[in-house]
Every structure is written in structure tokens, then in C-alpha cells.
Write a protein that holds these residues in place. Structure first.
Motif, PDB file in Angstrom:
ATOM      1  N   ALA A 291     -13.110 -58.809  73.623  1.00 43.63           N
ATOM      2  CA  ALA A 291     -12.369 -58.060  74.645  1.00 43.63           C
ATOM      3  C   ALA A 291     -11.178 -58.856  75.183  1.00 43.63           C
ATOM      4  O   ALA A 291     -10.208 -58.283  75.686  1.00 43.63           O
ATOM      5  N   ASP A 292     -11.232 -60.195  75.059  1.00 41.52           N
ATOM      6  CA  ASP A 292     -10.114 -61.030  75.513  1.00 41.52           C
ATOM      7  C   ASP A 292      -9.043 -61.213  74.445  1.00 41.52           C
ATOM      8  O   ASP A 292      -8.090 -61.970  74.646  1.00 41.52           O
ATOM      9  N   GLY A 293      -9.247 -60.571  73.311  1.00 42.85           N
ATOM     10  CA  GLY A 293      -8.235 -60.679  72.261  1.00 42.85           C
ATOM     11  C   GLY A 293      -8.420 -61.885  71.365  1.00 42.85           C
ATOM     12  O   GLY A 293      -7.487 -62.274  70.671  1.00 42.85           O
ATOM     13  N   ARG A 294      -9.601 -62.477  71.388  1.00 42.36           N
ATOM     14  CA  ARG A 294      -9.828 -63.611  70.488  1.00 42.36           C
ATOM     15  C   ARG A 294     -10.447 -63.096  69.192  1.00 42.36           C
ATOM     16  O   ARG A 294     -11.352 -62.258  69.207  1.00 42.36           O
ATOM     17  N   ILE A 295      -9.915 -63.603  68.080  1.00 41.83           N
ATOM     18  CA  ILE A 295     -10.394 -63.141  66.769  1.00 41.83           C
ATOM     19  C   ILE A 295     -11.856 -63.543  66.603  1.00 41.83           C
ATOM     20  O   ILE A 295     -12.232 -64.699  66.857  1.00 41.83           O
ATOM     21  N   THR A 296     -12.681 -62.568  66.197  1.00 38.60           N
ATOM     22  CA  THR A 296     -14.094 -62.873  65.930  1.00 38.60           C
ATOM     23  C   THR A 296     -14.365 -62.995  64.440  1.00 38.60           C
ATOM     24  O   THR A 296     -15.215 -63.772  64.024  1.00 38.60           O
ATOM     25  N   PHE A 297     -13.625 -62.225  63.649  1.00 37.43           N
ATOM     26  CA  PHE A 297     -13.754 -62.389  62.190  1.00 37.43           C
ATOM     27  C   PHE A 297     -12.506 -61.865  61.494  1.00 37.43           C
ATOM     28  O   PHE A 297     -11.749 -61.055  62.047  1.00 37.43           O
ATOM     29  N   GLN A 298     -12.323 -62.355  60.280  1.00 38.75           N
ATOM     30  CA  GLN A 298     -11.256 -61.866  59.393  1.00 38.75           C
ATOM     31  C   GLN A 298     -11.893 -61.509  58.060  1.00 38.75           C
ATOM     32  O   GLN A 298     -12.715 -62.265  57.533  1.00 38.75           O
ATOM     33  N   ASP A 299     -11.512 -60.362  57.542  1.00 37.70           N
ATOM     34  CA  ASP A 299     -12.050 -59.906  56.265  1.00 37.70           C
ATOM     35  C   ASP A 299     -10.887 -59.323  55.470  1.00 37.70           C
ATOM     36  O   ASP A 299     -10.321 -58.303  55.856  1.00 37.70           O
TER      37      ASP A 299
END
Lengths: 724, 159
Positions: A291-299
Motif C-alpha cells: 500500500a506504500d508503493g514498495r515493490i513486493t514482487f516482480q514477474d
């Protein structure tokens, strides 16, 4: 020194390969396939051979060794010198007509007829996955055996972290599709070679970026020792990767050996389109954010269409995948990069070497996410950007620069937060590219009794200006010891080995080697000042770290990192983009030649603009290039230069080169396309991911969505919207 | 096979009397017959401007000009621009502005710009950009080229 180099160009005195004449020189002209994919039934050379001035018409059968025409390539030898049983792209060389004059060779080539049995062309990713393999399974090299019987060249998987667990911490998932078409380097000089045979030896003059690679490939093909082949790189009229790996040289060499006479082959501009292209690509990306705009994953899944031969594409694809996510932190990631064969003109290295394809996607995801999360696109990037010292991917060199500063400088240069006119869109993007690991450059400096120093380096010249920069390092290092410096460059018979002039590596690698050679020379002078006419010779080399466990053979010696900010308007009636301002910032470590550095960045920016908004090779349903000429393809002209273009440098002396320099020749191209896409989204609300953003494409998208250019962030975001 | 025809013309102030087949272009005449290789070859369609030379002071594409069509005319190539070995003011401005990287478009660019300057009139930035639209450069981004011409147009031909 740089001014002397420019002067000989401005006075028209510099000699390029096509300007070289010699006694008894024959001229070769290729006969090229008229179809994209076909079995060759019969090649009739009789009329051509009888044409006045024609000396020989060579086909694959004439050049066969051990019953087969030789194959060549920098990684795997899979490209036939001339097509033998099957032709695999429209424009593939089928025969070489050798004549006493250029004109006779061209006339002869027009008289060769070819009978074929047409096979289905493989022209895009879907074709490559659906249609039968274009290469017989038994012909696939050992490195590609796993994909024999398919059109897959190779697949490279990278990843870290727990993707499942990351999804649980995810508030928003952004999905996007992105594509980059085939595109042509369009160096103003085409490719040329002169092969001069001697008994058991061969001298090759060529417009070759990498003379030592060409020597190795030719010697391997001939099964000769390397020192039986001498390659001299002539100054090139541009390359941008096109002339990096062998193209027409093997045919020129075999023709000269067959005829026992020097043979010159210089292709024309339309043939250049059929000789070198940038890989086409399609990227699918899913990115999670909290919700803070931090990336949690990239696929991310990337498919590259590479043409029929491997050339250097396995490295392009691997590298593009491994470094796809470099700029931003991601606790969990998965990247699959795949190369696919097609019956299209060959692809090869192109300024950026695969990085622009994935940067387009990575940055496009950030802009889609920013709109979705209601966070400023610059702020979202700064929340996720890696800090100095963090690894950029597993096993990689820690981040060696201030990437957040790059983004801020570019955005500030534009006045990111300043009010804007209605209809104006702004975008900013970062681009990070790694440099080739594990390579060596050698240098030799000879100081004569007359005080004249001669620098011998393998570095080639194509507009990079490296020779002058290196000569400047010698002047600086030798101080009063040398009255003047001249450079002998890129001749395998004269210069110490150098891996290649590419990857923006020469300032760092050769710069360090030259300084080491100077230090060696100074030490010899100090130890034993020579008598009389004796020459003192200093040698030096530089090798970047190698690591056999690393997918690329070692960690990157430095990062080439840039940020580009763009301000533009979109004409909603025509779809036309008007780029008003560009601010570009390069992390140069230290700029050694500010004038040329700026020139390289600006040139890269304009090339990047062309690739972003207009350039693409269009193939028809039969695989024929519809715009394969300078007239129809069209690169940016003076009329396409943005009215305000600013090129800035971040200098923290934190690179591995002289005075802390890093390389910078490719950077201009890296981030401009995603910055333009971001600015278009800002202006119109349209998130377009398919390059080029032609007026037609933009107009169709505007018409389809009813969107209109407005200032500021759009209220609604169409996720992954892309135009077919 | 075509025969040859007589042609007399001036190239860089030097008289040439030749016998040429009708299909020979000015580009081939300069490079292959006279050995003036400073004039460059790219598209051979009149699009890229690499082969630009001056014909009686006007810029033309040498690739599209048949040699026999220009009897008694005066051709200036890059080799003929320097006076007594001294670069022209525009050439000096190109050098000062770093207006050449690979240099392949440069001879054509310099000649096209020379024609622009000699045509007289106010050379605004827009006029320069319009005048050089037909000359491709893939290296520089054009900025230093335009700057060099602006400098000469403004009467500033410093080294």
C-alpha cells in the motif's frame, strides 16, 4: 588530439574500407534470397558466369569444405557463409558473384536464377512457437541441444525470494505488455571487407568493430592457427553494434582464398537492412506493490525474436533477463528470458544490448503503478530505487552510483514540480545497463629516442573518439617525456590483444591498460635510460573480474546508469508527439572528454527518440522488408531534434577507470523510450507499451478510448492497455 | 554494351576531359574514376545526403546526377573546399564544435551547409534545420552541426 581526428573527417581525408583500392582487386556482389524460407532446388549461374567482367560465381557448393559450406558465428557456428539446402530469410546470401568491376558484379548478380520450394515463413513470436523448427534437430549445437526440434534458441531463468509469500503482502498488482520491433542500426557507412590471400595466410581489412573476434571466427572457420589471419579494422562510418560480429567477412575471405586474388565486398544500404537488425521483443510483466508503493514482487517474461542465426543473441537475451530488474529492490522476483528463431533478417548487438527492451517494461510498470496507487511517478521510483552498495541481482556487483540522484537531477532539470501548460505531459525514467565481465585489454607504449610516443591498442574507431582519449592519457601520464603521441589501432598484426570495442568498456578497460603501460615505460626509463636510438617499450593490461559460476562469466565491472526526463505534448487530432524538452543525466564516474561525452549522449538520445516514435522494420506476410531502405525507413533528421536538449553528468569519481571513470557510450538510448511513454501517459492517460509510438498508433488509441490530452495524472487507468 | 561519350568538366578547379559510358553517375566519376573518395556513399536514392557535392555552388546528390548531364559545369567536393590547405571557416567551426563523430556523413553535411551559407539571406536556426533535413547523421544528434553553422552564419569562425 580529438580535434585532429575530427579535422581529418571534416577535410574528407579519413579513409574507410570502401575508399581502399589496390592492384588486382576483384569485387564481390551477393545474390540474395527473394523468399523468407525455402528449400533451394537449383541455382543457375551460367548466364552470370558468362557475363563480361565476371570472374567466378560462387555458391555454397563451390565453398564447401568436407562436403558442406562452412558455418560461422561468435558463440556457435550456425550461420552458413552462403545458404546451401535451405534459405532462412528474405535477403540471405545464396551466391557471390566476383567480377573485375563493381558494376560487372552487380550485373552478373542480376543474372543468377534460383528455383525454390517455398516453406512457411516464421515471422513473429506466435509463428515461432507454432510452426515447425527452421533448423533440423541434428544441426543444433551442443549448447542448444535441449531445444532441438523447436524454434527456441535458448531459455534463461532467474529469480530469488518467495513469490507466493510475496503475493500475500501485496496490495496492488500491475500487469503490462510491452513490445519493441526489429530496428536497423543505419550506420551511414555500410559493411565492407577486403580479403587479401597469401600462401597459408590471409589479411583481412574490414569495417569490423572487434578485430580480434573476427580473427578468431575466421581462423576457427578455416581451421587455421589464429596468427595465420591478420585483421585490420578500418575506421568505421558508424556501427552501433551492427559491425560487431562477423557478417560478410567469411564470404569475402573464402572467395579470396578460392580465387587466390584480393576480393572486396561492400554491400549497399538496402543490403545492410538485410544484414543487421536489433532483436524484436515482447515482454509480459506483473509487478506487486504494497500500500506504500514498495515493490513486493516482480514477474517478467521476455521473448526475443532473433532471426535465423544465434550470432551474439544468446548473450543479449541472457543479459537482458539477468539485469531486467537492476534499478529497483524486489524481495521476490522471477524472470524468464527466451530467444526464438525466425525467418527474418539477422539480429545482432545494438547499442544497449538488450537492456532497452526490458527497461521499457520495468519503467512502464512503475508508471502504471504510480497512476494506480496515486503516487507521483518520481516519488514511487525513489521509494524503490536501490542505494549504493546494494546488489542489483544475485551475485552481482553492488550498486556503484547514486541512482536516486540521477532520477532527481533529470526530473529537477525539467522542473518536475513546476506548473505546466495544459496538454503538457512529463515523464522520467531510469536505465541501467551492465558492462561485459571478465574481459582483458592490453596496451603497448613505445617511446622513441626522438621523444615521439606510439600507442598500440586494439580499440577500434567508429565515432567513439576513444583513440584520442587514450592518447590524452599517454600525454598526461608521460608528462614531459613524450613530445607527441600517435595511435596505432585495431590491427591484430600490430596491436596487443583486446577483447572488443563494445559495451562502453574501452575508457575503463583500455584506459587502465594504457596507464599501466605508461607506468611500465616510466619504470623502465627510470631503471635504465637507453643509449642512442634505442626505443623504450612499456606494456600494460587490465582484466575485469571473472567468475565461472556467474551466468555471464563474471560480475559487471561497472553500471552504465542514466536517467532521462521528457516533456511533450500530444496533438489529439493527429496523434503526433511534440517533444519539447529532454534532460538526460549520465553517471559517468568521471568525464574524461566532456565534449565528446556530451556528443555521444545527445546522439544516443536522438537515436532513442527515433526508436521510440518512428523506427521499425516492417515485414509483409511473406517476410519481405517493406521499408528496408533509407528512404522508407527514415531515421531522425535535423527536424526531429527537440528544441531543448540538455545533457548532464553525475561525477563522483566512483568508477573503476582512470580518475574514477565509467563507460558511457550507450547510455543515451537506454531510458528515453520509457520516458516518452510515461510523458504520453501523463498527457493523455494512455499507457502505451508497443513501440514505436507512431502518430497512427497514438491516434488510434486516443480514438478507441475517447481519452484526450489533459494536464496531470489521469483519473482512470486502463491497465496494460496497449494498441494492437 | 554502351559506348562512351566525351565529357569535359571542372572538379575542384581542375579541368577533366573524359570519355564515359552514359550510366556513370557523378558519384562514380568522383570516387572510381578520379579517386576523390572524400565523397561518401550510402543510400544511392537521394535520401541520405552522404554524397552531397556542389554543382556551380548548389548542393546536389552525386548519386542521382549522371555525369554526362553536367558538361562544362563546376563541381566542388570536400577535397576542394580547403584553400591552400587551410580548412574553410565552416570546416574550422565543425572542428571546434565536435560536429563529426564517425565522420561518414560529414563531407556531405559540410558541403550542404556550405551551399546554405553561400545562398545568403538570414540563416535562422529553423532555416538551418530545414536546409539540412536531407542529410542524415546517426552519431551526433545534429546539435553540434547546427551550432557550427550558426557560428559561421553569425560571423564567428573562431578555431
Amino acid at each position: 588530439m580529438r580535434q585532429d581526428d575530427v579535422a581529418e573527417r571534416v577535410l574528407g581525408r579519413l579513409r574507410y574500407i570502401d575508399d581502399v583500392a589496390m592492384e588486382g582487386l576483384l569485387h564481390g556482389r551477393f545474390v540474395r534470397s527473394e523468399v523468407a524460407h525455402a528449400r533451394l532446388r537449383r541455382i543457375d549461374t551460367a548466364r552470370a558466369a558468362a557475363h563480361p567482367g565476371v570472374v567466378r560465381v560462387l555458391t555454397a557448393a563451390d565453398l564447401a569444405r568436407d562436403g558442406r559450406v562452412p558455418r560461422f558465428g561468435p558463440l556457435v557456428a550456425d550461420q552458413p557463409v552462403l545458404a546451401d539446402d535451405v534459405t532462412r530469410y528474405r535477403g540471405e546470401p545464396i551466391a557471390l558473384v566476383v567480377a573485375r568491376t563493381k558494376r560487372a558484379a552487380a550485373e552478373g548478380a542480376a543474372l543468377v536464377t534460383v528455383e525454390v520450394e517455398v516453406l512457411p515463413p516464421v515471422l513473429d513470436v506466435a509463428d515461432a512457437l507454432r510452426l515447425p523448427a527452421i533448423h533440423p534437430a541434428q544441426e543444433r549445437p551442443a549448447a542448444q541441444r535441449a531445444w532441438a526440434g523447436t524454434n527456441v534458441m535458448g531459455v534463461w531463468d532467474f529469480g530469488w525470494g518467495d513469490l507466493e509469500a510475496a503475493q500475500a503482502r501485496t496490495a496492488v498488482v500491475v500487469e503490462g505488455r510491452y513490445s519493441s520491433p526489429f530496428a536497423h542500426h543505419l550506420a551511414i557507412e555500410t559493411h565492407g571487407v577486403i580479403a587479401v590471400p597469401e600462401p597459408d595466410r590471409l589479411t583481412v581489412l574490414s569495417s569490423a568493430q572487434h578485430p580480434f573476434v573476427l580473427r578468431r571466427v575466421l581462423a576457427t572457420m578455416l581451421d587455421w592457427p589464429e596468427d595465420a589471419v591478420r585483421v585490420r579494422s578500418m575506421p568505421m562510418g558508424g556501427s552501433f553494434g551492427a559491425k560487431g560480429y562477423p557478417k560478410i567477412e567469411p564470404a569475402g575471405a573464402l572467395a579470396a582464398l578460392a580465387l587466390r586474388q584480393p576480393v572486396k565486398v561492400v554491400i549497399d544500404a538496402e543490403e545492410a537492412f538485410l544484414t543487421a537488425q536489433r532483436e524484436g521483443s515482447e515482454v509480459r510483466a506483473r509487478t506487486g506493490f504494497d500500500a506504500d508503493g514498495r515493490i513486493t514482487f516482480q514477474d517478467m517474461a521476455v521473448d526475443f525474436l532473433v532471426g535465423a542465426w544465434s550470432d551474439i543473441s544468446p548473450r543479449v537475451v541472457l543479459k537482458s533477463g539477468l539485469h531486467a530488474l537492476a534499478p529497483y529492490r524486489a524481495p521476490a522476483a522471477r524472470v524468464r528470458a527466451r530467444g526464438l528463431f525466425s525467418t527474418t533478417p539477422p539480429t545482432t548487438a545494438f547499442r544497449g544490448f538488450g537492456a532497452p527492451h526490458t527497461i521499457l517494461a520495468l519503467e512502464g510498470q512503475m508508471d502504471r503503478a504510480a497512476a494506480r496507487l496515486g503516487i507521483d511517478p518520481l516519488e514511487l521510483r525513489l521509494r524503490n530505487i536501490r542505494a549504493r552498495g546494494e546488489p542489483s541481482a544475485y551475485g552481482e556487483t553492488p550498486v556503484d552510483g547514486d541512482w536516486a540522484s540521477l532520477l532527481r537531477m533529470a526530473a529537477d532539470g525539467l522542473g518536475w514540480d513546476a506548473p505546466r501548460r495544459a496538454g503538457v505531459g512529463r515523464g522520467v525514467a531510469i536505465g541501467v545497463k551492465s558492462c561485459i565481465p571478465g574481459t582483458t585489454s592490453g596496451a603497448r607504449v613505445r617511446l622513441g629516442a626522438d621523444g615521439h610516443a606510439i600507442l598500440e591498442v586494439g580499440t577500434s574507431e567508429m565515432g567513439n573518439g576513444t583513440g584520442a582519449l587514450l592518447a590524452g592519457l599517454v600525454e598526461q601520464r608521460l608528462g614531459g617525456q613524450a613530445r607527441s603521441v600517435s595511435v596505432v589501432a585495431a590491427d591484430t598484426g600490430l596491436t596487443p590483444p583486446d577483447a572488443l570495442t563494445a559495451s562502453s568498456r574501452s575508457t575503463v578497460h583500455m584506459g587502465n591498460a594504457v596507464q599501466a603501460a605508461c607506468d611500465d615505460l616510466l619504470a623502465r626509463l627510470a631503471a635504465d635510460r637507453p643509449d642512442g636510438d634505442a626505443e623504450v617499450v612499456g606494456q600494460g593490461s587490465y582484466t575485469a573480474e571473472a567468475d565461472p559460476t556467474h551466468p555471464l562469466g563474471g560480475p559487471t565491472p561497472f553500471y552504465e546508469a542514466v536517467a532521462t526526463a521528457v516533456e511533450l505534448t500530444v496533438d489529439e487530432r493527429t496523434g503526433h508527439l511534440d517533444i519539447e524538452r529532454i534532460v538526460h543525466v549520465t553517471d559517468a564516474g568521471r568525464v574524461l572528454d566532456p565534449v565528446r561525452a556530451r556528443g555521444l549522449d545527445e546522439g544516443g538520445l536522438l537515436m532513442g527518440i527515433g526508436l521510440a516514435i518512428s523506427e521499425q522494420l516492417v515485414l509483409d506476410a511473406d517476410g519481405r522488408a517493406r521499408n528496408g531502405s533509407s528512404l522508407d525507413y527514415r531515421i531522425p533528421t535535423t527536424r526531429d531534434v527537440p528544441p531543448r536538449m540538455t545533457s548532464l553528468f553525475l561525477e563522483n569519481s566512483d568508477g573503476p577507470g582512470p580518475e574514477g571513470a565509467k563507460g558511457l557510450a550507450e547510455g543515451g538510448i537506454l531510458a528515453v523510450a520509457p520516458a516518452i511513454c510515461a510523458a504520453v501517459a501523463d498527457a493523455t492517460g494512455l499507457f502505451l507499451g508497443d513501440l514505436p509510438l507512431t502518430p497512427e498508433r497514438i491516434w488510434r488509441a486516443l480514438t478507441a478510448t475517447g481519452a484526450s490530452p489533459t494536464a496531470g495524472a489521469p483519473e482512470t487507468v486502463r491497465q496494460g492497455a496497449s494498441v494492437p | 554494351m554502351s559506348g562512351t561519350y566525351a565529357l569535359g568538366l571542372w572538379v575542384n578547379g581542375e579541368r577533366h576531359d573524359l570519355a564515359l559510358p552514359p550510366e556513370v553517375t557523378l558519384l562514380e566519376l568522383l570516387r572510381d574514376v578520379l579517386g576523390l573518395t572524400g565523397t561518401k556513399v550510402n543510400c544511392q536514392q537521394g535520401e541520405c545526403g552522404a554524397c552531397t557535392v556542389l554543382l556551380d555552388g548548389r548542393a546536389v546528390d552525386a548519386c542521382l546526377t549522371l555525369a554526362l548531364s553536367i558538361p562544362e559545369r563546376r563541381v566542388t567536393t570536400i577535397e576542394g573546399l580547403a584553400r591552400d590547405g587551410e580548412p574553410s571557416p565552416l570546416q574550422r567551426a565543425f572542428i571546434a564544435a565536435d560536429a563529426a563523430q564517425c565522420g561518414y556523413c560529414t563531407p556531405g553535411m559540410v558541403l550542404a551547409a556550405t551551399a546554405l551559407l553561400e545562398a545568403g539571406g538570414m540563416l535562422t536556426r529553423e532555416a538551418i534545420e530545414k536546409g539540412l533535413e536531407g542529410n542524415y547523421c546517426r552519431c551526433t544528434g545534429y546539435e553540434p552541426i547546427v551550432a557550427a553553422i550558426e557560428a559561421v552564419a553569425a560571423g564567428d569562425s573562431r578555431r
